[in-house]
Design an enzyme around this catalytic site. Structure first.
Site: not given
Ligand SMILES: Cc1cc2nc3c(=O)[nH]c(=O)nc-3n(C[C@H](O)[C@H](O)[C@H](O)COP(=O)(O)OP(=O)(O)OC[C@H]3O[C@@H](n4cnc5c(N)ncnc54)[C@H](O)[C@@H]3O)c2cc1C
Length: 393
Positions: A129-130, A244
């Protein structure tokens, strides 16, 4: 209110205990790894999963027509909790996320092709997804899927795809209608991970585990491998995320680490004084033990709501994930503070307190509050859907 398990459920727990005893092996059961459900792959782990499959325990909640035993969700919960107590692999993404979504929304072809392979533990999945600009806001995903006769052509990039370097299939969301509002232009596809148009690069994490970037270069996918209806992908993804948030974050390891810390406090000394006499230390572990009980009950409330509703309950999934993963971090932080500088020694270091487990969990538990949707996102979901507060962005 009665929170006890029934005699039938307790008898199932005894069966699982006996299975674990009969299959005990350090190669598949490692308490020092935080999440054996999805991040590692070895022949021994796959063999263990096949044994679970032979017992009929991978499709516990699936309908009988798809090879499951149509049991209540409490059995799947008990199985996963027992397995994670000994650091064994759990039912994971195939059964818990992809299989359940296919049963609800997949075509007959996809059900026939994938459900038996999932039940027999023959395939592993990665979830995509990400993207670089679509993490918390997954609906902003831009991986492009363009129609090409009976096929789709996928181009773009995913990030954080855990398991992509060993899984066989990719469960991936792509934008099929760039002109629709962002939540209504996404479709889910199943793509073989050995497709020549895919390039997989490792992304090491601070928790010492690997996730991946995946690049799509003209990846052709037959329309038969589209999951459910066109442009309804985000609805399916939201349901799958509720699963999940519960399936992949078990409670047993948090309780085990809290117990480990309590045992340490009972026996260790600081400056010649027993740690157990320090009032601040006693209060801190007592508080954590109480919070563990809250996390356990939130987990059970998810199971109860899922049984009552017949579908994954959003509010309970978010409340459990938020509380349990943040508690897990609080336990790790308290362990660092109470055990002192030695807690920074990593696994395998001679004399590392608690076998170096604290350093490992201190870094790993940060990941759990991000993966599957960060804590802030869980709070937004609860504020909006449970409390009826207006959307904040
Ligand atoms: C080890 C690991 C494994 C993963 N595995 C998968 C996987 O298998 N498949 C997959 O698709 N994804 C995976 N992910 C991705 C994960 O779902 C994302 O990292 C997560 O959704 C956060 O997105 P971002 O890292 O882009 O942070 P951002 O979305 O950029 O967020 C940065 C910060 O801003 C805050 N924030 C963002 N939007 C808001 C809001 N509207 N209100 C308040 N605060 C907010 C967040 O809480 C965070 O603290 C994985 C991540 C990690 C770290």
């Amino acid at each position: 209110m009665n929170f006890d398990f029934s005699e039938q459920e307790r008898s199932f727990l005894r069966e699982v205990d006996a299975f674990i005893e009969a299959n005990r092996s350090p190669e598949v059961m490692d308490l020092s790894r935080e999440n054996m459900a999805q991040i590692s792959d070895t022949p021994e782990r796959r063999a263990f999963m096949r044994k679970l499959a032979q017992r009929g325990w991978l499709g516990l909640t699936w309908p009988e027509e798809y090879g499951g035993s149509n049991s209540s969700g409490v059995y799947e919960y008990l199985l996963n909790e027992k397995l994670s107590t000994v650091g064994a692999p759990q039912i994971g993404k195939g059964v818990g996320i992809i299989g359940k979504t296919l049963i609800r929304h997949g075509s007959e072809k996809l059900k026939r092709e994938f459900l038996p392979q999932i039940l027999n533990a023959e395939i592993e999945f990665a979830v995509g997804y990400s993207e670089p600009n679509a993490g918390s806001d997954a609906a902003a995903m831009r991986l492009k899927a363009e129609r090409d006769g009976d096929y789709w052509r996928l181009n773009g990039q995913k990030v954080f795809t855990t398991s992509a370097h060993f899984a066989e299939w990719y469960w991936v969301g792509a934008r099929t209608d760039p002109n629709a509002p962002k939540h209504y232009g996404i479709t889910l596809f199943l793509v073989p991970l050995n497709h020549p148009g895919l390039t997989i690069h490792p992304m090491p994490t601070m928790g010492g585990e690997r996730t991946n970037m995946v690049f799509f270069d003209d990846v052709r996918v037959h329309d038969d491998y589209r999951v459910g209806e066109l442009n309804k992908g985000f609805q399916y993804i939201s349901e799958a995320l509720d699963l999940e948030r519960f399936t992949l974050f078990t409670f047993a390891p948090i309780r085990a680490r809290t117990q480990l810390l309590c045992d340490y406090v009972k026996t260790a000394q600081r400056d010649g004084e027993p740690l157990r006499n320090d009032p601040l230390v006693r209060q801190r572990v007592a508080r954590l033990a109480t919070e563990c009980e809250v996390a356990r009950l939130l987990g059970l409330s998810f199971v109860a709501a899922a049984i009552a509703d017949g579908k994954p309950p959003t509010n309970e999934a978010s409340a459990y994930k938020l509380y349990a993963t943040e508690l897990s971090q609080r336990v790790a932080n308290a362990s660092m503070d109470i055990v002192g500088p030695g807690a920074q020694l990593s696994k395998g270091t001679e004399d590392a307190p608690l076998c170096g487990r604290i350093e490992n969990t201190y870094t790993y538990t940060v990941i759990d509050t991000v993966g599957g949707g960060a804590s802030e996102i869980q709070k937004n979901i609860i504020a909006k859907r449970k409390l009826g507060l207006p959307k904040n962005f």
